[in-house]
Design a protein around this motif. Structure first.
Motif, PDB file in Angstrom:
ATOM      1  N   ILE A 220       0.822  -1.221   0.000  1.00  0.00           N
ATOM      2  CA  ILE A 220       0.000   0.000   0.000  1.00  0.00           C
ATOM      3  C   ILE A 220       0.851   1.264   0.000  1.00  0.00           C
ATOM      4  CG2 ILE A 220      -1.971  -1.129   1.097  1.00  0.00           C
ATOM      5  CD1 ILE A 220      -1.048  -0.004   3.763  1.00  0.00           C
ATOM      6  N   ASN A 221       2.145   1.123   0.284  1.00  0.00           N
ATOM      7  CA  ASN A 221       3.082   2.249   0.245  1.00  0.00           C
ATOM      8  C   ASN A 221       4.398   1.789  -0.361  1.00  0.00           C
ATOM      9  OD1 ASN A 221       1.570   4.409   1.698  1.00  0.00           O
ATOM     10  ND2 ASN A 221       1.682   2.957   3.409  1.00  0.00           N
ATOM     11  N   SER A 222       5.150   2.731  -0.887  1.00  0.00           N
ATOM     12  CA  SER A 222       6.501   2.405  -1.365  1.00  0.00           C
ATOM     13  C   SER A 222       7.414   2.184  -0.159  1.00  0.00           C
ATOM     14  CB  SER A 222       7.050   3.537  -2.233  1.00  0.00           C
ATOM     15  OG  SER A 222       6.251   3.707  -3.383  1.00  0.00           O
ATOM     16  N   LYS A 223       8.433   1.359  -0.345  1.00  0.00           N
ATOM     17  CA  LYS A 223       9.366   1.080   0.743  1.00  0.00           C
ATOM     18  C   LYS A 223      10.785   0.986   0.195  1.00  0.00           C
ATOM     19  CE  LYS A 223      10.628  -2.307   4.277  1.00  0.00           C
ATOM     20  NZ  LYS A 223      10.359  -3.656   4.849  1.00  0.00           N
ATOM     21  N   LYS A 224      11.727   1.646   0.878  1.00  0.00           N
ATOM     22  CA  LYS A 224      13.138   1.553   0.488  1.00  0.00           C
ATOM     23  C   LYS A 224      13.686   0.167   0.845  1.00  0.00           C
ATOM     24  CE  LYS A 224      14.699   6.368   0.887  1.00  0.00           C
ATOM     25  NZ  LYS A 224      15.663   7.267   1.579  1.00  0.00           N
ATOM     26  N   GLY A 225      14.546  -0.353  -0.020  1.00  0.00           N
ATOM     27  CA  GLY A 225      15.216  -1.613   0.269  1.00  0.00           C
ATOM     28  C   GLY A 225      16.456  -1.381   1.102  1.00  0.00           C
ATOM     29  N   LEU A 226      16.991  -2.471   1.659  1.00  0.00           N
ATOM     30  CA  LEU A 226      18.164  -2.369   2.524  1.00  0.00           C
ATOM     31  C   LEU A 226      19.389  -1.841   1.778  1.00  0.00           C
ATOM     32  CD1 LEU A 226      17.769  -5.718   4.521  1.00  0.00           C
ATOM     33  CD2 LEU A 226      17.270  -3.389   5.298  1.00  0.00           C
TER      34      LEU A 226
END
Length: 442
Positions: A220-226
């Motif tokens: 439901i939202n964008s997320k930064k990867g590690l």
């Protein structure tokens, strides 16, 4: 009749002092009699001692000892330098102005234009991530195996090379990875740990590369990867040998280009990160079996460091026990000498992790503040009793091979081809074995 004169080596202290002043680390110039002939400001500030040039001896300042360090059981870099006529490095515990501190010492002979040795340049690099005594947040030890590891950590930290940490489960690979990061120029940037065990392909991509909103059900939202989070810092791939073969291609591309795309994204992103990996598996054996990509192995194994097992660090066990008790809720507890002897004779297949568990069990089993040998868990008492009655201990083949190759690297003076012939293996096989254990021929 012509009389020949022998030209004495000329020591230009002014030139030497200028050379010393240009070094940003603590440095001194000493003659073969251990006398300090030149010193820079960084050295004076480190040791907080009044150095009398031309009179003070190096061991008096750094060790507070009246005699050279080899008289007290330590390797003397000056004597090694004289013997080998080459630069040498050792790790010592020095008495600095802030107390006892590990120092990585580099000693170089200074030779004039006629080939005469004028003296020796000693450069010191303080190691802040380790201690010979209990200190919170630091690796603890004083054994030869521990010091050798510190030397390699320090060398690796100062470069950008990819580091592969190899060692048994529980030997402290994440602590070493953290130390490499802390001692590097990236120490103020993120240190990101990626656990490779149990990662599915979809989870691998979303965890490493992140995802865009709507990329899959639940996004439901964008997320930064590690990897993006680790930009300018260090990425630590723990148990990299567990990465499935089908995902190794994507990992190799990431490491080679430091570029990636988030799941569901079109934009190519970049991340500048230092690479440190760890495994308890023999990756070269996996390469030979076709279970680990050879090109990925050589990408991650730029500088292999073999972590010693706790069995190889028996000398460190008493101080480690005191350390873990000191920084726990059982500070009033203490192991008896007999109990410590039993622990030092135990093999610790689980290494540091097992030591902590045994300490906790012993604390619960003891009825007094003093923990005696009969308070130790049965596995320790039974196995140490059995091993003490045996004439010889059983060592793993890996341990025997590493010990023997280390001895050869220190003592053999011939060519690699000659050594390979004596060992009845190909030169390529010899180099592969040396690379595996992080060794080099002198």
């Amino acid at each position: 009749m012509t009389i020949m004169t022998i030209k004495e080596p000329s020591l230009n202290i002014t030139v030497i002092q200028s050379m010393i002043n240009a070094i940003d680390k603590p440095a001194i110039f000493i003659t073969p009699d251990y006398v300090i002939q030149a010193v820079n400001q960084a050295y004076k500030e480190t040791y907080k001692s009044k150095v009398v040039v031309g009179k003070s001896k190096c061991h008096e300042i750094s060790h507070k000892n009246p005699k050279p360090c080899d008289k007290y059981g330590e390797d003397c870099p000056l004597q090694q330098c004289i013997s080998s006529k080459r630069a040498v490095s050792v790790v010592h515990v020095h008495a600095t102005g802030e107390g006892k501190s590990y120092c990585d010492i580099l000693m170089k002979p200074i030779i004039d234009e006629d080939g005469n040795t004028l003296g020796f340049l000693e450069i010191l690099d303080k190691i802040n991530y380790a201690s010979s005594e209990s200190e919170k947040g630091k690796m603890i030890g004083s054994s030869s195996a521990f010091k050798s590891m510190l030397n390699k950590i320090n060398r690796a930290a100062q470069s950008k090379i990819a580091v592969l940490l190899q060692g048994e489960t529980g030997s402290g690979k994440e602590l070493v990875a953290q130390a490499i990061h802390d001692a590097s120029p990236r120490n103020e940037k993120p240190f990101v740990v990626i656990e490779c065990t149990g990662l599915s392909e979809s989870l691998f991509e979303s965890e490493l590369f992140g995802y865009e909103k709507g990329a899959f059900t639940g996004a439901i939202n964008s997320k930064k990867g590690l990897i993006e989070v680790a930009n300018s810092g260090t990425v630590f791939f723990d148990e990299i040998g567990d990465v499935p073969l089908n995902m190794q291609v994507k990992l190799l591309r990431l490491l080679e280009t430091q570029s990636f795309r988030a799941v569901g994204g079109l934009k190519q992103k970049r991340s500048d990160f230092r690479l440190v990996c760890a495994t308890h598996k023999n990756l070269l054996d996996l390469v030979e079996k076709g279970e680990f990509r050879q090109d990925l192995y050589y990408r991650i194994a730029g500088f292999p460091i073999m972590l010693p097992s706790l069995k190889e660090r028996a000398k460190d066990i008493p101080e480690l026990v005191r350390h873990f008790l000191k920084h726990s809720e059982h500070q009033n507890k203490k192991f008896s000498e007999n109990a410590l002897d039993k622990l030092c004779g135990y093999a610790f297949p689980g290494n540091i992790r097992e030591l902590i568990s045994i300490i906790e069990q012993s604390v619960l089993l003891a009825n007094e503040d003093i923990i005696h040998a009969n308070d130790l868990p049965d596995v320790v008492r039974q196995l140490t009793d059995t091993s003490n009655s045996a004439d010889e201990k059983i060592h793993s083949l890996d341990e025997v091979e590493r010990t023997y190759l280390t001895k050869l690297c220190n003592e053999f003076t011939g060519t690699p081809d000659e050594l390979a012939s004596l060992l009845n293996v190909s030169t390529r096989t010899l180099y592969r074995k040396l690379h595996r254990f992080g060794l080099k021929l002198a």
